[in-house]
Each structure stands twice: as C-alpha cells, then as structure tokens.
Design an enzyme around this catalytic site. Structure first.
Site, PDB file in Angstrom:
ATOM      1  N   TYR A   1     -12.356  -1.736  -3.624  1.00  0.00           N
ATOM      2  CA  TYR A   1     -12.902  -1.963  -2.276  1.00  0.00           C
ATOM      3  C   TYR A   1     -14.423  -1.781  -2.235  1.00  0.00           C
ATOM      4  O   TYR A   1     -14.972  -1.488  -1.171  1.00  0.00           O
ATOM      5  CB  TYR A   1     -12.232  -1.005  -1.288  1.00  0.00           C
ATOM      6  CG  TYR A   1     -10.835  -1.427  -0.875  1.00  0.00           C
ATOM      7  CD1 TYR A   1     -10.611  -2.590  -0.143  1.00  0.00           C
ATOM      8  CD2 TYR A   1      -9.725  -0.653  -1.198  1.00  0.00           C
ATOM      9  CE1 TYR A   1      -9.333  -2.971   0.241  1.00  0.00           C
ATOM     10  CE2 TYR A   1      -8.435  -1.028  -0.803  1.00  0.00           C
ATOM     11  CZ  TYR A   1      -8.258  -2.196  -0.085  1.00  0.00           C
ATOM     12  OH  TYR A   1      -6.990  -2.575   0.311  1.00  0.00           O
TER      13      TYR A   1
ATOM     14  N   ARG B   1       2.431  -6.821   9.233  1.00  0.00           N
ATOM     15  CA  ARG B   1       1.679  -5.670   9.760  1.00  0.00           C
ATOM     16  C   ARG B   1       2.143  -5.300  11.169  1.00  0.00           C
ATOM     17  O   ARG B   1       2.246  -4.126  11.510  1.00  0.00           O
ATOM     18  CB  ARG B   1       0.180  -5.961   9.714  1.00  0.00           C
ATOM     19  CG  ARG B   1      -0.392  -5.840   8.294  1.00  0.00           C
ATOM     20  CD  ARG B   1      -1.789  -6.340   8.245  1.00  0.00           C
ATOM     21  NE  ARG B   1      -2.477  -6.008   7.004  1.00  0.00           N
ATOM     22  CZ  ARG B   1      -3.538  -6.658   6.567  1.00  0.00           C
ATOM     23  NH1 ARG B   1      -4.039  -7.677   7.262  1.00  0.00           N
ATOM     24  NH2 ARG B   1      -4.129  -6.299   5.439  1.00  0.00           N
TER      25      ARG B   1
ATOM     26  N   ASN C   1      -2.175  -0.005   6.919  1.00  0.00           N
ATOM     27  CA  ASN C   1      -1.680  -1.303   7.408  1.00  0.00           C
ATOM     28  C   ASN C   1      -0.753  -2.016   6.429  1.00  0.00           C
ATOM     29  O   ASN C   1      -0.686  -3.231   6.376  1.00  0.00           O
ATOM     30  CB  ASN C   1      -2.853  -2.187   7.854  1.00  0.00           C
ATOM     31  CG  ASN C   1      -3.780  -2.550   6.726  1.00  0.00           C
ATOM     32  OD1 ASN C   1      -3.638  -2.051   5.615  1.00  0.00           O
ATOM     33  ND2 ASN C   1      -4.731  -3.429   6.993  1.00  0.00           N
TER      34      ASN C   1
ATOM     35  N   PHE D   1     -15.569   3.620   7.233  1.00  0.00           N
ATOM     36  CA  PHE D   1     -14.189   3.976   6.890  1.00  0.00           C
ATOM     37  C   PHE D   1     -13.932   4.002   5.384  1.00  0.00           C
ATOM     38  O   PHE D   1     -12.793   4.215   4.947  1.00  0.00           O
ATOM     39  CB  PHE D   1     -13.207   3.008   7.565  1.00  0.00           C
ATOM     40  CG  PHE D   1     -13.427   1.547   7.235  1.00  0.00           C
ATOM     41  CD1 PHE D   1     -12.944   0.990   6.057  1.00  0.00           C
ATOM     42  CD2 PHE D   1     -14.118   0.726   8.115  1.00  0.00           C
ATOM     43  CE1 PHE D   1     -13.147  -0.347   5.755  1.00  0.00           C
ATOM     44  CE2 PHE D   1     -14.318  -0.625   7.832  1.00  0.00           C
ATOM     45  CZ  PHE D   1     -13.830  -1.153   6.646  1.00  0.00           C
TER      46      PHE D   1
ATOM     47  N   LYS E   1       0.826  -1.211   0.000  1.00  0.00           N
ATOM     48  CA  LYS E   1       0.000   0.000   0.000  1.00  0.00           C
ATOM     49  C   LYS E   1       0.867   1.271   0.000  1.00  0.00           C
ATOM     50  O   LYS E   1       2.088   1.202   0.224  1.00  0.00           O
ATOM     51  CB  LYS E   1      -0.927  -0.034   1.225  1.00  0.00           C
ATOM     52  CG  LYS E   1      -1.942  -1.185   1.183  1.00  0.00           C
ATOM     53  CD  LYS E   1      -2.917  -1.087   2.349  1.00  0.00           C
ATOM     54  CE  LYS E   1      -3.952  -2.198   2.288  1.00  0.00           C
ATOM     55  NZ  LYS E   1      -4.990  -2.035   3.334  1.00  0.00           N
TER      56      LYS E   1
ATOM     57  N   HIS F   1      -2.198  -5.402   1.594  1.00  0.00           N
ATOM     58  CA  HIS F   1      -3.504  -6.059   1.425  1.00  0.00           C
ATOM     59  C   HIS F   1      -3.262  -7.511   1.057  1.00  0.00           C
ATOM     60  O   HIS F   1      -2.243  -7.844   0.451  1.00  0.00           O
ATOM     61  CB  HIS F   1      -4.283  -5.369   0.287  1.00  0.00           C
ATOM     62  CG  HIS F   1      -5.489  -6.147  -0.142  1.00  0.00           C
ATOM     63  ND1 HIS F   1      -6.669  -6.110   0.560  1.00  0.00           N
ATOM     64  CD2 HIS F   1      -5.678  -7.026  -1.169  1.00  0.00           C
ATOM     65  CE1 HIS F   1      -7.537  -6.926  -0.029  1.00  0.00           C
ATOM     66  NE2 HIS F   1      -6.964  -7.483  -1.073  1.00  0.00           N
TER      67      HIS F   1
ATOM     68  N   GLU G   1      -9.812 -10.170  -7.617  1.00  0.00           N
ATOM     69  CA  GLU G   1      -8.863  -9.082  -7.332  1.00  0.00           C
ATOM     70  C   GLU G   1      -7.667  -9.102  -8.285  1.00  0.00           C
ATOM     71  O   GLU G   1      -7.195  -8.042  -8.727  1.00  0.00           O
ATOM     72  CB  GLU G   1      -8.384  -9.194  -5.886  1.00  0.00           C
ATOM     73  CG  GLU G   1      -9.493  -8.879  -4.887  1.00  0.00           C
ATOM     74  CD  GLU G   1      -9.043  -8.965  -3.441  1.00  0.00           C
ATOM     75  OE1 GLU G   1      -9.870  -8.716  -2.568  1.00  0.00           O
ATOM     76  OE2 GLU G   1      -7.855  -9.262  -3.188  1.00  0.00           O
TER      77      GLU G   1
HETATM   78  P1  CMP Z   1      -7.393  -4.621   3.595  1.00  0.00           P
HETATM   79  O1  CMP Z   1      -6.949  -5.993   3.952  1.00  0.00           O
HETATM   80  O2  CMP Z   1      -6.751  -3.958   2.451  1.00  0.00           O
HETATM   81  O3  CMP Z   1      -8.974  -4.674   3.319  1.00  0.00           O
HETATM   82  C1  CMP Z   1      -9.855  -3.639   3.655  1.00  0.00           C
HETATM   83  C2  CMP Z   1      -9.189  -2.501   4.340  1.00  0.00           C
HETATM   84  O4  CMP Z   1     -10.037  -1.614   5.023  1.00  0.00           O
HETATM   85  C3  CMP Z   1      -8.294  -3.055   5.421  1.00  0.00           C
HETATM   86  O5  CMP Z   1      -7.198  -3.700   4.873  1.00  0.00           O
HETATM   87  C4  CMP Z   1      -7.997  -1.821   6.242  1.00  0.00           C
HETATM   88  O6  CMP Z   1      -6.871  -1.115   5.767  1.00  0.00           O
HETATM   89  C5  CMP Z   1      -9.247  -0.996   6.023  1.00  0.00           C
HETATM   90  N1  CMP Z   1      -9.998  -0.938   7.275  1.00  0.00           N
HETATM   91  C6  CMP Z   1     -10.603  -1.937   7.903  1.00  0.00           C
HETATM   92  N2  CMP Z   1     -11.174  -1.495   9.045  1.00  0.00           N
HETATM   93  C7  CMP Z   1     -10.899  -0.170   9.120  1.00  0.00           C
HETATM   94  C8  CMP Z   1     -11.196   0.838  10.053  1.00  0.00           C
HETATM   95  N3  CMP Z   1     -11.904   0.579  11.148  1.00  0.00           N
HETATM   96  N4  CMP Z   1     -10.745   2.083   9.808  1.00  0.00           N
HETATM   97  C9  CMP Z   1     -10.032   2.358   8.683  1.00  0.00           C
HETATM   98  N5  CMP Z   1      -9.720   1.418   7.744  1.00  0.00           N
HETATM   99  C10 CMP Z   1     -10.149   0.171   7.973  1.00  0.00           C
END
Ligand code: CMP
Length: 143
Positions: free
Chosen positions: A51, A104, A114, A59, A11, A117, A128
């Site tokens: 997404y 992570r 984070n 979020f 990311k 993905h 995806e």
């Molecule tokens: P990812 O695995 O890329 O899939 C969905 C993403 O949404 C996840 O990682 C997080 O980065 C994001 N995400 C999930 N929960 C939250 C949250 N509470 N606040 C902000 N981002 C979130």
C-alpha cells in the site's frame, strides 16, 4: 473485450469471519477464474510495501496494522474485463456507500475493514499480482 487479470485480496476480517468460502463462491459465480491463490500473513513491511501509494494518507498506519493483523488470501482472477467487473462485484471502498448486493455491502463493517481488495487498473493489477505471485505460480489454461 480483452481477457484481463486482477488481484483480489480476502482481507484479515474476511478470514476472521470465516467468509473465505462464501466470498470465493460469489467471485466464481460471477464468472471469474481463479488462476493463483494462497493463504499468507503479511508483515508490517509487506503490507506497507503493498500500500506504499497510500503512505502519506492519514489512515496508512491503521491500514498497515489491519492488513498485518491476521491471515489474508491474495487471489489472481482472470476474466474478460476483470478489473472493472471485479470492482463492480465488490462495491465501493466504503461499505456504507456500496451498492446493494455487493460483497462489501453484504459483509464489510467499515471503510478500513472492508473485507476485500481489488486492483484499480490493469497497470496496477500487473504490479500487485507480481507483488504476491511469480508468473510460474499462475495456472493458465485450466478448465
Ligand atoms: P483497498 O481497496 O484495499 O485500498 C486501500 C485501502 O485503504 C482501502 O481498501 C481501505 O480499506 C483503506 N482506506 C481507504 N480510506 C480509508 C479511511 N478513510 N480510513 C481507513 N482506511 C481507509
């Protein structure tokens, strides 16, 4: 166990922190084969489309802003049991809950930023991967 493909994305926080090499090394050392990879910058539309399943979540706006905030690196990985094994390697979505030694836990600042993905199922991995790569972009049968 079946050979699977999964989609990883390094990311924008991973790219900004100059961790492309470090994270890719850990992925390769865990036995994953890189079969497609590119550096790209998502628009708000491409990030939102990727997404889309989260579009009703509170979020979502933050997620789309973050994912389009800089370059990212989508990668197709191949390995036996790739989907589950990659999720084990990266750890829980929230780095505070991720196991010691996971990508992570080591490198991420927050649940929103984070670092990486990973696809959550083989079905979603196919969708995806196709979002970022044509079948002809995927290099098979290399050493
Ligand atoms: P990812 O695995 O890329 O899939 C969905 C993403 O949404 C996840 O990682 C997080 O980065 C994001 N995400 C999930 N929960 C939250 C949250 N509470 N606040 C902000 N981002 C979130």
């Amino acid at each position: 166990m079946a050979v699977e493909r999964t989609l990883a994305i390094l990311k924008p926080d991973c790219v900004r922190k100059n961790l492309i090499g470090e994270v890719t090394r850990r992925i390769q050392e865990a036995g994953f084969k890189i079969v497609a990879m590119k550096l790209t910058r998502l628009t708000q539309d491409t990030a939102g489309g990727f997404y889309a399943v989260h579009r009703e979540r509170p979020f979502f706006g933050e997620l789309v802003d973050f994912m389009s905030s800089g370059a990212c690196v989508p990668i197709v990985l191949e390995k036996e049991n790739a989907v589950a094994d990659y999720r084990t390697l990266i750890g829980a979505t929230n780095p505070a809950q991720a196991a010691e030694g996971t990508i992570r836990r080591l490198f991420a600042d927050s649940v929103g930023e984070n670092i990486v993905h990973g696809s959550d199922s083989t079905e979603n991995a196919k969708i995806e991967i196709a979002y970022f790569f044509a079948e002809s972009d995927i290099v098979a049968n290399i050493a």
